[in-house]
Design a protein around this motif. Structure first.
Motif, PDB file in Angstrom:
ATOM      1  N   UNK A 111       9.930   2.839  10.035  1.00 40.56           N
ATOM      2  CA  UNK A 111       8.608   2.149   9.711  1.00 40.56           C
ATOM      3  C   UNK A 111       7.504   2.951   9.754  1.00 40.56           C
ATOM      4  N   UNK A 112       7.240   3.811  10.828  1.00 43.92           N
ATOM      5  CA  UNK A 112       6.114   4.699  11.065  1.00 43.92           C
ATOM      6  C   UNK A 112       5.650   5.079   9.514  1.00 43.92           C
ATOM      7  N   UNK A 113       6.471   5.755   9.101  1.00 43.16           N
ATOM      8  CA  UNK A 113       5.983   6.586   7.790  1.00 43.16           C
ATOM      9  C   UNK A 113       5.452   5.458   6.701  1.00 43.16           C
ATOM     10  N   UNK A 114       6.301   4.416   6.575  1.00 44.95           N
ATOM     11  CA  UNK A 114       5.894   3.345   5.646  1.00 44.95           C
ATOM     12  C   UNK A 114       4.363   2.795   6.013  1.00 44.95           C
ATOM     13  N   UNK A 115       4.147   2.655   7.277  1.00 48.06           N
ATOM     14  CA  UNK A 115       2.967   1.776   7.869  1.00 48.06           C
ATOM     15  C   UNK A 115       1.854   2.831   7.483  1.00 48.06           C
ATOM     16  N   UNK A 116       1.986   4.069   7.668  1.00 50.34           N
ATOM     17  CA  UNK A 116       0.783   4.995   7.508  1.00 50.34           C
ATOM     18  C   UNK A 116       0.847   5.200   6.010  1.00 50.34           C
ATOM     19  N   UNK A 117       1.880   5.379   5.207  1.00 53.68           N
ATOM     20  CA  UNK A 117       1.632   5.488   3.734  1.00 53.68           C
ATOM     21  C   UNK A 117       1.031   4.477   3.240  1.00 53.68           C
ATOM     22  N   UNK A 118       1.335   3.043   3.294  1.00 55.00           N
ATOM     23  CA  UNK A 118       0.704   2.151   2.664  1.00 55.00           C
ATOM     24  C   UNK A 118      -0.704   2.132   2.979  1.00 55.00           C
ATOM     25  N   UNK A 119      -1.311   2.435   3.829  1.00 53.01           N
ATOM     26  CA  UNK A 119      -2.697   2.659   4.413  1.00 53.01           C
ATOM     27  C   UNK A 119      -3.170   3.618   3.507  1.00 53.01           C
ATOM     28  N   UNK A 120      -2.729   4.975   3.530  1.00 52.71           N
ATOM     29  CA  UNK A 120      -3.369   6.075   2.785  1.00 52.71           C
ATOM     30  C   UNK A 120      -3.295   5.975   1.389  1.00 52.71           C
ATOM     31  N   UNK A 121      -2.046   5.377   0.958  1.00 51.68           N
ATOM     32  CA  UNK A 121      -2.079   5.011  -0.438  1.00 51.68           C
ATOM     33  C   UNK A 121      -2.756   4.341  -1.132  1.00 51.68           C
ATOM     34  N   UNK A 122      -3.033   3.082  -0.331  1.00 51.63           N
ATOM     35  CA  UNK A 122      -4.212   2.008  -1.028  1.00 51.63           C
ATOM     36  C   UNK A 122      -5.468   2.617  -1.004  1.00 51.63           C
ATOM     37  N   UNK A 123      -5.890   3.162   0.225  1.00 53.68           N
ATOM     38  CA  UNK A 123      -7.289   3.735   0.338  1.00 53.68           C
ATOM     39  C   UNK A 123      -7.515   4.800  -0.702  1.00 53.68           C
ATOM     40  N   UNK A 124      -6.762   5.846  -0.885  1.00 54.79           N
ATOM     41  CA  UNK A 124      -6.967   6.792  -1.825  1.00 54.79           C
ATOM     42  C   UNK A 124      -6.765   5.966  -3.319  1.00 54.79           C
ATOM     43  N   UNK A 125      -5.865   5.047  -3.496  1.00 58.82           N
ATOM     44  CA  UNK A 125      -5.927   4.188  -4.909  1.00 58.82           C
ATOM     45  C   UNK A 125      -7.386   3.990  -5.043  1.00 58.82           C
ATOM     46  N   UNK A 126      -8.105   3.360  -4.036  1.00 62.49           N
ATOM     47  CA  UNK A 126      -9.444   2.478  -4.248  1.00 62.49           C
ATOM     48  C   UNK A 126     -10.201   3.714  -4.513  1.00 62.49           C
ATOM     49  N   UNK A 127     -10.270   4.907  -4.122  1.00 69.11           N
ATOM     50  CA  UNK A 127     -11.395   5.842  -4.198  1.00 69.11           C
ATOM     51  C   UNK A 127     -11.031   6.629  -5.318  1.00 69.11           C
ATOM     52  N   UNK A 128      -9.984   6.818  -5.861  1.00 70.22           N
ATOM     53  CA  UNK A 128      -9.487   7.771  -6.987  1.00 70.22           C
ATOM     54  C   UNK A 128      -8.680   7.415  -8.129  1.00 70.22           C
ATOM     55  N   UNK A 129      -8.091   6.138  -8.087  1.00 69.74           N
ATOM     56  CA  UNK A 129      -7.539   5.614  -9.291  1.00 69.74           C
ATOM     57  C   UNK A 129      -8.560   5.348 -10.495  1.00 69.74           C
ATOM     58  N   UNK A 130      -8.551   6.257 -11.774  1.00 72.30           N
ATOM     59  CA  UNK A 130      -9.244   5.771 -12.797  1.00 72.30           C
ATOM     60  C   UNK A 130      -9.096   4.392 -13.658  1.00 72.30           C
ATOM     61  N   UNK A 131      -9.548   3.523 -12.688  1.00 73.86           N
ATOM     62  CA  UNK A 131      -9.667   1.905 -13.020  1.00 73.86           C
ATOM     63  C   UNK A 131     -10.925   1.434 -12.634  1.00 73.86           C
ATOM     64  N   UNK A 132     -11.588   0.738 -13.763  1.00 72.55           N
ATOM     65  CA  UNK A 132     -12.991   0.013 -13.856  1.00 72.55           C
ATOM     66  C   UNK A 132     -12.830  -1.327 -13.764  1.00 72.55           C
ATOM     67  N   UNK A 133     -13.680  -2.052 -12.627  1.00 75.82           N
ATOM     68  CA  UNK A 133     -13.387  -3.507 -12.549  1.00 75.82           C
ATOM     69  C   UNK A 133     -14.698  -4.115 -12.929  1.00 75.82           C
ATOM     70  N   UNK A 134     -14.646  -5.230 -13.658  1.00 73.68           N
ATOM     71  CA  UNK A 134     -15.730  -6.134 -14.203  1.00 73.68           C
ATOM     72  C   UNK A 134     -15.660  -7.490 -13.720  1.00 73.68           C
ATOM     73  N   UNK A 135     -16.531  -8.241 -13.122  1.00 65.89           N
ATOM     74  CA  UNK A 135     -16.560  -9.551 -13.032  1.00 65.89           C
ATOM     75  C   UNK A 135     -16.741 -10.238 -14.365  1.00 65.89           C
ATOM     76  N   UNK A 136     -15.827 -11.528 -14.524  1.00 68.53           N
ATOM     77  CA  UNK A 136     -16.018 -11.937 -15.562  1.00 68.53           C
ATOM     78  C   UNK A 136     -16.672 -13.438 -15.211  1.00 68.53           C
ATOM     79  N   UNK A 137     -17.988 -13.714 -15.817  1.00 60.49           N
ATOM     80  CA  UNK A 137     -18.662 -14.695 -15.566  1.00 60.49           C
ATOM     81  C   UNK A 137     -19.130 -15.323 -17.038  1.00 60.49           C
ATOM     82  N   UNK A 138     -18.736 -16.768 -16.973  1.00 55.25           N
ATOM     83  CA  UNK A 138     -18.942 -17.179 -18.329  1.00 55.25           C
ATOM     84  C   UNK A 138     -18.459 -16.489 -19.484  1.00 55.25           C
ATOM     85  N   UNK A 139     -17.273 -15.927 -19.260  1.00 54.20           N
ATOM     86  CA  UNK A 139     -16.837 -15.195 -20.274  1.00 54.20           C
ATOM     87  C   UNK A 139     -17.368 -13.756 -20.577  1.00 54.20           C
TER      88      UNK A 139
END
Lengths: 73, 144, 144, 73
Positions: free
Chosen positions: C97-125
């Motif tokens: 479990x320990x590797x998975x518990x550390x990995x999910x945190x590091x993977x998600x945080x780096x995803x947030x910081x470095x995955x080339x994905x751009x987010x838009x709010x959709x308001x009234x289309x």
């Protein structure tokens, strides 16, 4: 008179014991060679609430649970 | 908190938890699924649970989570659980990911250390207490 | 890595990942489900993805995970994703479990910081870039 | 001649630019007021590989991608 129950792998039946404190209970249980081996690694609950105060008093009808090392999951 | 005899119906549990929480405005939902590994020649693991204290332990954690705007769920097996099936699922939900990421770690680690559950290896149908993998609970040795 | 147009079929994805990994002798399986929260009057979020670099980023993480005896999976939405549905699921699996518990945190945080994905709010289309919630990638400003 | 593509929210069409280094490219792009505003917060990839060396040389046919601040999930 308190009831002592041994949980998990200890494998001993419940015991009725005359003891008005954990300290007294400790002395009584330590006389049983097999149980004495478990005590250093077992936690204790009184009436289903974990306890940590060695000087805790016990009253008639209390239930004392002996909990060996755990491994959920 | 849900207790089951035998291995957990993982898909049913996860799908139910998800569908019940999708509209709760949580942004992060992190389950932890424990799966029985085939090792040391075991055919299954087996579990004893002392439910009254487990329920209290879980309720304390739920209160702690609620104080952080988060929520917890847990399911565990009682009795024999064959290899490659699941004996334990917990999940954390929170509005933002950081609380959930920290909570799943702390919750699972404290579960391992303090949930009143005893694990046995099942080898040739015989239950063998897994003492080498078990942890004395907080406060152990009080009667020594 | 799986990309979908619109919101993710969460149950189908999780059930498939689980059934494919139950026999891999992983002891811990930790998914992270991102759900769109209803806030700021949005009806949905919308995503642009630059797949070639996202795939490279994911492959590097998969190699890192494999070196630890672990494995990663990820799914993300392209385009509009209504509130209370899911746009992102990642999962980590490891023997202990320990590797998975550390990995999910590091993977998600780096995803947030470095995955080339751009987010838009959709308001009234209308799509509105969520710059206030976006993070400059590592190495930003090189051409400034 | 290198191709410059602007990803995500920048909203500008690709540009063909005569530049043989990132430094030269920086000077050219900074002349465009709107693009200049983006550059301080944008990362850069060359042929789909993220780069961090300012002195990097560019050759004909290279593709340079400009990546604004991200927010997956």
């Amino acid at each position: 008179m308190v009831t002592v129950e041994f949980l998990g792998p200890i494998g001993r039946d419940n015991m009725e014991v005359e003891a008005d404190s954990l300290e007294m209970l400790s002395k009584i249980l330590s006389k049983d060679e097999e149980i004495a081996k478990w005590l250093p690694k077992c936690a204790v609950a009184v009436n289903d609430t974990m306890v940590s105060d060695k000087n805790m008093k016990l009253k008639d009808g209390d239930k004392v649970s002996i909990l060996p090392p755990v491994c959920g999951g | 908190m849900e207790l089951y005899n035998g291995h957990l119906p993982v898909e049913e549990i996860l799908n139910r938890w998800l569908s019940e929480e999708m509209d709760s405005n949580f942004g992060a939902f992190i389950p932890f699924v424990g799966i029985i590994r085939e090792e040391g020649g075991i055919e299954a693991l087996s579990f004893d649970i002392y439910e009254p204290i487990l329920q209290k332990w879980f309720n304390q954690w739920q209160t702690k989570a609620n104080d952080m705007g988060a929520k917890l769920r847990m399911a565990h097996s009682i009795g024999d659980v064959p290899v490659h099936t699941s004996s334990y699922i917990s999940a954390v939900m929170s509005p933002k990911r950081k609380v959930a990421l920290r909570l799943i770690n702390d919750f699972v680690e404290d579960f391992k250390a303090n949930a009143p559950i005893w694990k046995y290896d099942v080898i040739d149908g015989k239950r063998v207490y897994a003492e080498d993998r078990s942890t004395p609970m907080d406060g152990a040795g009080i009667l020594a």
